[in-house]
Enzyme design. Structure first.
Site, short mmCIF file in Angstrom:
data_model
loop_
_atom_site.label_atom_id
_atom_site.label_comp_id
_atom_site.label_asym_id
_atom_site.label_seq_id
_atom_site.Cartn_x
_atom_site.Cartn_y
_atom_site.Cartn_z
N ASN A 9 0.42 -5.80 51.85
CA ASN A 9 1.45 -6.67 51.49
C ASN A 9 2.60 -6.46 50.68
OD1 ASN A 9 2.29 -9.31 50.06
ND2 ASN A 9 0.72 -9.51 48.77
N TRP A 10 3.76 -6.78 51.22
CA TRP A 10 4.84 -6.31 50.92
C TRP A 10 5.74 -7.47 49.82
CZ3 TRP A 10 8.32 -4.72 56.40
CH2 TRP A 10 7.41 -3.61 57.16
N LYS A 11 5.30 -8.40 49.61
CA LYS A 11 5.21 -9.90 48.35
C LYS A 11 7.04 -9.47 49.24
CE LYS A 11 2.22 -7.66 45.45
NZ LYS A 11 1.23 -8.05 44.20
N HIS A 96 -3.49 -15.87 47.16
CA HIS A 96 -3.38 -14.71 46.30
C HIS A 96 -2.60 -15.09 44.74
CE1 HIS A 96 -0.38 -11.12 44.89
NE2 HIS A 96 -1.65 -10.53 45.87
N GLU A 98 -0.32 -14.38 42.42
CA GLU A 98 0.74 -15.07 42.55
C GLU A 98 1.08 -15.94 43.21
OE1 GLU A 98 2.43 -11.05 44.18
OE2 GLU A 98 1.87 -9.80 42.36
N GLU A 166 -8.66 -9.17 44.11
CA GLU A 166 -8.00 -8.30 43.11
C GLU A 166 -8.07 -8.99 41.75
OE1 GLU A 166 -4.68 -7.48 46.40
OE2 GLU A 166 -4.52 -9.35 46.16
N GLY A 172 -0.91 -4.56 40.66
CA GLY A 172 0.93 -4.05 40.23
C GLY A 172 1.51 -2.51 39.29
N SER A 211 -3.39 -2.43 42.13
CA SER A 211 -3.37 -0.84 42.23
C SER A 211 -3.38 0.25 42.70
CB SER A 211 -2.86 -0.66 40.98
OG SER A 211 -2.03 -1.82 39.80
N GLY A 232 -0.52 -3.33 47.87
CA GLY A 232 0.35 -3.81 47.00
C GLY A 232 1.76 -3.19 46.91
P1 PGA Z 1 -0.62 -4.18 43.92
O1 PGA Z 1 -0.52 -5.19 44.48
O2 PGA Z 1 -1.17 -3.43 45.04
O3 PGA Z 1 1.53 -3.71 43.69
O4 PGA Z 1 -1.44 -3.87 43.02
C1 PGA Z 1 -1.58 -5.72 45.38
C2 PGA Z 1 -1.81 -7.20 45.63
O5 PGA Z 1 -0.93 -8.53 44.98
O6 PGA Z 1 -1.85 -7.50 47.04
#
Ligand code: PGA
Length: 251
Positions: A9-11, A96, A98, A166, A172, A211, A232
């Site tokens: 997930n590149w966000k 997700h 976010e 998650e 994060g 993470s 992520g």
């Molecule tokens: P992260 O993100 O690996 O940076 O914790 C995972 C995600 O939000 O899908």
């Protein structure tokens, strides 16, 4: 060797298409040596079509990070499942944390899953509690997210849905869930699905996210009772991500 699904997930990264292409090339190279890994890249949607075109023929798939349930209409800034499919993606993240933090509800995820399935996309339903309390209240949060999110999925389509657990408090940073706690949660998730949808629920694939790093990926796949990972911030660091994939050669 079991097939492992790694979703990157590149966000909202990287800042330019040029960098996105480089990042993809490196990830592709790192994954190509490991035939038991299925790699799915979730880039910003504006990069999707070009990246997917360039990756034709590679053992690689793409996911949108979010999409709307309506087929079309006055929804400024949104993209539909059909539009996602048309860019060359075959998966879509749903719910997700976010996106939920910006107002998405469980009921929205229910509609998105139905829309994804009818657009022939594989939905990855993201679930997870904001915090863990000693009372165990997080289990009710998870039960509700699954109960509503999967409510309209017919039994025949259940095995096409993927669950990504998650815990929001683990996203994060470097603080991650222990494989033992994941194992317990995987049993709970499966039981919740089976109670509502019958034995087909055992076929739903479960991923862990939060993470995931080059150090935690292998132990999680060994002992966490999951068939893959949602990665992520480490997935946008080409070297760390290559290391993460390399650490999975023994799985
Ligand atoms: P992260 O993100 O690996 O940076 O914790 C995972 C995600 O939000 O899908």
């Amino acid at each position: 060797m079991a097939n492992i699904l790694i979703v990157a997930n590149w966000k909202m990264h990287p800042p330019t298409f040029r960098e996105a292409k480089k990042l993809l090339e490196k990830a592709k190279k790192a994954a190509s040596k490991r035939k038991h890994i299925s790699l799915v890249i979730a880039p910003p949607s504006v990069y999707m079509r070009e990246l997917a075109k360039g990756a034709r023929g590679a053992r690689l798939a793409f996911a949108a990070q979010n999409a709307h349930w309506e087929k079309g209409g006055a929804y400024t800034g949104e993209i539909s499942m059909q539009q996602v499919k048309d860019t060359g993606a075959s998966y879509v993240l749903v719910g997700h944390s976010e996106v939920r933090a910006r107002g998405e509800s469980n009921d929205d995820t229910r509609k998105e899953i139905a829309a994804a399935l009818s657009a022939k996309l594989t939905p990855i339903l993201c679930i997870g509690e904001n915090e863990r309390l000693p009372s165990g209240a997080h289990f009710s949060v998870i039960r509700e997210q699954i109960g509503i999110g999967l409510k309209d999925v017919p039994q025949s389509a259940l095995s096409r849905v993927i669950i990504a657990y998650e815990p929001v408090w683990a996203i994060g940073g470097e603080k991650t869930l222990t494989p033992r706690d994941m194992h317990e949660m995987a049993i709970f998730i499966r039981k919740t699905i089976v109670d509502a949808h019958g034995a087909q629920g055992y076929n739903v694939r479960i991923l862990y996210g939060g993470s995931v790093s080059e150090n935690s990926a292998y132990p999680m796949l060994q002992d966490g009772d999951v068939s893959g990972l949602l990665v992520g911030h480490v997935s946008v660091d080409a070297d760390r991500f290559a290391e993460l994939l390399a650490s999975l050669s023994k799985v």
